[in-house]
Scaffold this active site. Structure first.
Site, mmCIF file in Angstrom:
data_model
loop_
_atom_site.group_PDB
_atom_site.id
_atom_site.type_symbol
_atom_site.label_atom_id
_atom_site.label_comp_id
_atom_site.label_asym_id
_atom_site.label_seq_id
_atom_site.Cartn_x
_atom_site.Cartn_y
_atom_site.Cartn_z
ATOM 1 N N GLY A 208 0.393 -0.983 -0.246
ATOM 2 C CA GLY A 208 -0.030 -0.174 0.005
ATOM 3 C C GLY A 208 1.203 1.052 -0.186
ATOM 4 C CG ASN A 209 -0.846 4.435 -1.718
ATOM 5 O OD1 ASN A 209 -1.216 5.592 -0.865
ATOM 6 N ND2 ASN A 209 -0.542 2.839 -2.788
ATOM 7 N NE ARG A 210 4.876 6.655 4.731
ATOM 8 C CZ ARG A 210 5.103 5.459 6.267
ATOM 9 N NH1 ARG A 210 4.113 5.934 6.423
ATOM 10 N NH2 ARG A 210 6.168 5.012 5.881
ATOM 11 C CB SER A 211 -2.758 8.503 0.039
ATOM 12 O OG SER A 211 -4.003 9.504 -1.185
#
Ligand code: CTP
Length: 408
Positions: A208-211
């Site tokens: 995933g990512n931090r958005s």
């Protein structure tokens, strides 16, 4: 936002009780609120409640205090009229200019922005009569917030629920700040993607990512306040639905692609604010991947995900559709931004500087808006809503003229 004179119209639906919370928000933020309930609304919430919460008598009757000409004055003096809930009957009267009670008179005399927050059963909302009335009100510049989907009165669920009062308040606050002449996205359908995709490795793990989705949600909410019909494709966010936006929830890049392409078919603008994973695991393990003592973990093979922004830009659903991309860069921001704008083929690219606590999950953002026409607009560190409005400003000047009938 300065204190303003707000008229809260309440028509006769069970959601009238939620208008109490909306009223409280206006009062607590210093606005002078006159509540104008219809006779039917008073069956649900009595005059005493409105008077106590607003600190002023509720205006219920055209024939009371006639010397003050209330049927004209209340509307004339308002900075904003918000009707919540707006029933099918009230929308019909407003669309056709009927004026048989104080609220409908007020709607005819108001020259300020008017926001309707409809609430009714799905069948009533979807009926062509209601839909045509809503389209007529929107053509005239009123903001009609799309109802939310969820539990309705009784056992029914579907579209027709009054959005969360906090979110209706957020729309009104933006309308008060921007004023009546700024419904420059009225009649337009905009699609915004937000959040970050998750690419599953096994049933419990993902890449995933931090958005956080905050910038995309701010774009959706500001577009609603500027009169647009908004589809928000939200990937893994934990934010409340912005009032008035149709929210489509997705998890992976492939799901996001499908939802964006579908919504883009009749969209005037597509804004790709989501952080879409460029890669996904080549294999999905149907059972949890277990560690085994003494055995090295297998490397994770990745495959490329489709580039949704490039695809939407290359295959526009129709002439004149505008496409906006985002770029998160850590260094050489402008050079990378220009190269990415050309590569993706979009009309505008919002270039954010990220890293070291910048942008992700923060309340403010600084950015450069690069246009395919060579334009360059710098936005100093500002709240995400301000950046969102700056993006819409750039979009609006590039949109082809709207069809006066409201469609394309
Ligand atoms: N995007 C997309 N589909 C992808 C990846 C990104 O639609 N598979 C969109 C994002 O929504 C964003 C824009 O492309 O609007 C820029 O994404 P970014 O990750 O910054 O660009 P990349 O092409 O991945 O470039 P780089 O590898 O240089 O970071």
């Amino acid at each position: 936002m300065n204190a303003s004179r707000v008229v809260l119209g309440v028509s006769g639906g069970i959601a009238a009780y939620k208008a109490c919370e909306l009223l409280r928000r206006f009062s607590e933020s210093g606005h002078e609120v006159t509540v104008v309930p219809t006779a039917a609304a008073l069956h649900f919430v009595g005059e005493a409640t409105w008077a106590a919460l607003s600190g002023r008598p509720a205006a219920t009757e055209t024939w009371e205090r006639v010397h003050e000409v209330p049927h004209v004055r209340i509307g004339q003096q308002a900075d904003l009229v918000v009707v919540a809930p707006a029933t099918a009957d009230l929308l019909a009267k407003a669309a056709h200019g009927l004026a048989d009670d104080l609220l409908t008179n007020t709607l005819l005399t108001a020259r300020c922005p008017v926001v309707f927050a409809p609430a009714m059963h799905t069948e009533m909302w979807e009926h062509p009569a209601t839909q045509e009335n809503v389209a007529m009100l929107r053509r005239r510049g009123a903001i009609v917030i799309e109802p939310a989907v969820g539990r309705l009165t009784g056992v029914d669920t579907g579209k027709g629920r009054l959005p969360d009062p906090g979110e209706i308040f957020a729309v009104c606050r933006r309308v008060l700040v921007r004023g009546a002449l700024e419904q420059d996205l009225a009649g337009r359908h905009v699609v915004v993607s937000a959040g970050g995709t998750r690419e599953p490795l096994d049933p419990v793990r993902f890449l995933g990512n931090r958005s956080s989705g905050k910038q995309g949600y701010a774009l959706a909410a500001t577009a609603v306040a500027r009169g647009a019909r908004v589809t928000l494709v939200a990937a893994n966010t934990a934010l409340p639905d912005p009032a008035g936006a149709d929210v489509v929830r997705v998890g992976t890049a492939m799901q996001l692609r499908e939802a964006v392409l579908k919504a883009a078919e009749d969209a005037d603008v597509v804004v790709m604010a989501a952080a879409v994973a460029d890669f996904r695991p080549a294999e999905y393990a149907t059972g949890k991947i277990k560690k085994v003592d003494g055995v090295e973990p297998a490397p994770v093979a990745l495959v490329r995900n489709p580039d949704v922004l490039a695809e939407v830009s290359a295959e526009r659903a129709h002439d004149g559709q505008l496409v906006v991309g985002f770029a998160a860069e850590t260094d050489d921001v402008l050079a990378h931004g220009r190269a990415k704008l050309a590569r993706k083929g979009c009309d505008l690219l919002v270039v954010n500087e990220v890293g070291d606590g910048k942008a992700f999950g923060q309340e403010t953002n600084s950015a450069v808006l690069l246009g395919a026409d060579g334009s360059e607009v710098h936005i100093a560190d500002s709240p995400k809503e301000v950046l969102a409005d700056a993006v819409w400003d750039q979009v609006v000047v590039r949109l082809p003229a709207a069809d006066p009938e409201g469609g394309r």
